[in-house]
Design a protein around this motif. Sequence first.
Motif, PDB file in Angstrom:
ATOM      1  N   GLY A 178       0.810  -1.208   0.000  1.00 36.57           N
ATOM      2  CA  GLY A 178       0.000   0.000   0.000  1.00 36.57           C
ATOM      3  C   GLY A 178       0.842   1.256   0.000  1.00 36.57           C
ATOM      4  N   ALA A 179       0.164   2.377   0.093  1.00 33.91           N
ATOM      5  CA  ALA A 179       0.833   3.669   0.072  1.00 33.91           C
ATOM      6  C   ALA A 179       1.454   4.032   1.418  1.00 33.91           C
ATOM      7  CB  ALA A 179      -0.155   4.760  -0.335  1.00 33.91           C
ATOM      8  N   GLY A 180       0.954   3.445   2.501  1.00 34.98           N
ATOM      9  CA  GLY A 180       1.431   3.839   3.822  1.00 34.98           C
ATOM     10  C   GLY A 180       1.017   5.260   4.126  1.00 34.98           C
ATOM     11  N   GLY A 181       1.689   5.892   5.072  1.00 32.43           N
ATOM     12  CA  GLY A 181       1.424   7.293   5.368  1.00 32.43           C
ATOM     13  C   GLY A 181       0.257   7.534   6.304  1.00 32.43           C
ATOM     14  N   ALA A 182      -0.401   6.477   6.772  1.00 32.69           N
ATOM     15  CA  ALA A 182      -1.511   6.606   7.721  1.00 32.69           C
ATOM     16  C   ALA A 182      -1.533   5.334   8.556  1.00 32.69           C
ATOM     17  CB  ALA A 182      -2.837   6.813   6.987  1.00 32.69           C
ATOM     18  N   THR A 183      -2.309   5.355   9.603  1.00 34.22           N
ATOM     19  CA  THR A 183      -2.376   4.188  10.477  1.00 34.22           C
ATOM     20  C   THR A 183      -3.180   3.060   9.825  1.00 34.22           C
ATOM     21  OG1 THR A 183      -2.664   3.509  12.779  1.00 34.22           O
ATOM     22  CG2 THR A 183      -4.431   4.835  11.804  1.00 34.22           C
ATOM     23  N   ASN A 184      -3.235   1.933  10.508  1.00 36.24           N
ATOM     24  CA  ASN A 184      -3.962   0.770   9.986  1.00 36.24           C
ATOM     25  C   ASN A 184      -4.622   0.035  11.141  1.00 36.24           C
ATOM     26  OD1 ASN A 184      -2.005  -1.380  10.967  1.00 36.24           O
ATOM     27  ND2 ASN A 184      -0.637  -0.122   9.711  1.00 36.24           N
ATOM     28  N   PRO A 185      -5.535  -0.879  10.845  1.00 38.89           N
ATOM     29  CA  PRO A 185      -6.251  -1.575  11.911  1.00 38.89           C
ATOM     30  C   PRO A 185      -5.349  -2.320  12.894  1.00 38.89           C
ATOM     31  CG  PRO A 185      -7.391  -1.890   9.847  1.00 38.89           C
ATOM     32  CD  PRO A 185      -6.086  -1.217   9.523  1.00 38.89           C
ATOM     33  N   GLU A 186      -4.242  -2.878  12.432  1.00 41.99           N
ATOM     34  CA  GLU A 186      -3.359  -3.608  13.337  1.00 41.99           C
ATOM     35  C   GLU A 186      -2.718  -2.667  14.360  1.00 41.99           C
ATOM     36  OE1 GLU A 186      -4.648  -5.716  10.185  1.00 41.99           O
ATOM     37  OE2 GLU A 186      -3.252  -4.050   9.849  1.00 41.99           O
ATOM     38  N   GLN A 187      -2.323  -1.479  13.920  1.00 44.38           N
ATOM     39  CA  GLN A 187      -1.761  -0.509  14.857  1.00 44.38           C
ATOM     40  C   GLN A 187      -2.808  -0.056  15.865  1.00 44.38           C
ATOM     41  OE1 GLN A 187      -0.263   2.503  12.181  1.00 44.38           O
ATOM     42  NE2 GLN A 187       1.805   1.638  12.191  1.00 44.38           N
ATOM     43  N   LEU A 188      -4.019   0.178  15.398  1.00 47.14           N
ATOM     44  CA  LEU A 188      -5.084   0.614  16.306  1.00 47.14           C
ATOM     45  C   LEU A 188      -5.406  -0.476  17.323  1.00 47.14           C
ATOM     46  CD1 LEU A 188      -7.397   2.396  13.731  1.00 47.14           C
ATOM     47  CD2 LEU A 188      -5.959   3.478  15.476  1.00 47.14           C
ATOM     48  N   PHE A 189      -5.463  -1.722  16.872  1.00 46.72           N
ATOM     49  CA  PHE A 189      -5.721  -2.847  17.764  1.00 46.72           C
ATOM     50  C   PHE A 189      -4.600  -2.975  18.797  1.00 46.72           C
ATOM     51  CE2 PHE A 189      -5.603  -7.510  18.612  1.00 46.72           C
ATOM     52  CZ  PHE A 189      -6.849  -7.630  19.206  1.00 46.72           C
ATOM     53  N   ALA A 190      -3.354  -2.864  18.340  1.00 43.66           N
ATOM     54  CA  ALA A 190      -2.207  -2.946  19.246  1.00 43.66           C
ATOM     55  C   ALA A 190      -2.245  -1.817  20.277  1.00 43.66           C
ATOM     56  CB  ALA A 190      -0.906  -2.909  18.451  1.00 43.66           C
ATOM     57  N   ALA A 191      -2.604  -0.624  19.863  1.00 44.22           N
ATOM     58  CA  ALA A 191      -2.673   0.514  20.778  1.00 44.22           C
ATOM     59  C   ALA A 191      -3.735   0.295  21.844  1.00 44.22           C
ATOM     60  CB  ALA A 191      -2.962   1.805  20.005  1.00 44.22           C
ATOM     61  N   GLY A 192      -4.905  -0.140  21.427  1.00 41.28           N
ATOM     62  CA  GLY A 192      -5.977  -0.390  22.383  1.00 41.28           C
ATOM     63  C   GLY A 192      -5.611  -1.482  23.366  1.00 41.28           C
ATOM     64  N   TRP A 193      -5.066  -2.583  22.847  1.00 42.31           N
ATOM     65  CA  TRP A 193      -4.700  -3.702  23.705  1.00 42.31           C
ATOM     66  C   TRP A 193      -3.599  -3.293  24.677  1.00 42.31           C
ATOM     67  CZ3 TRP A 193      -3.907  -9.259  21.378  1.00 42.31           C
ATOM     68  CH2 TRP A 193      -3.918 -10.209  22.408  1.00 42.31           C
TER      69      TRP A 193
END
Length: 143
Positions: A40-55
Motif C-alpha cells: 500500500g501507500a502507507g502514510g496513515a495508520t492501519n487496523p493492526e496498529q489501532l488494535f495494538a494501541a488499544g490492547w
Amino acid sequence: MAVTYTGVVTVTGEGRNGGRVEAGDGLLDIRLAIPKELGGAGGATNPEQLFAAGWGACFLGAVRRAASQRGISLASTAITVEATLTHDDDGEFGLSAVLNLELGGVDQATATALGEAAHQLCPYSKATRGNIPVVVNSTAVAA
C-alpha cells in the motif's frame, strides 16, 4: 451485565484502504492506509496498529490493577504490542500478537507473575483467548 462504557467509532470509505475513522465524541479522527509492507501507500495508520494501541493501553491498566491487588508498587510500566496480520495457505487472514511488557521496580519473578495476571484480567486478552496465538513476554527493568 452492567455496561461500563461504550466506545463508538464510524469507519467510512474503503476501510483499511484509504478510509477514515471518527469517534462519536470527536476525539479520534484519523485516516487509514494499507502499509507499504503490504504493497500500500502507507502514510496513515492501519487496523493492526489501532488494535495494538488499544490492547497495550488496556493491558497496562490490567497490570496496574494486578499490582495494586497484590500490594506491589511499580516504578515504571511500558508495553510494546506487535499485532501481526497473518494468512494461511488458503488465503484466509488472521491475527497473532506478542505483548512485550517491561516493569520497573520489581524482580523478574514478580514481572512474570504480573504479566500472567494481567493477561487474565485484560478484556482484550479475554476476547482473544483461544482465538489467536498470543505470547506475553514480561521483563523486569531497572527503574
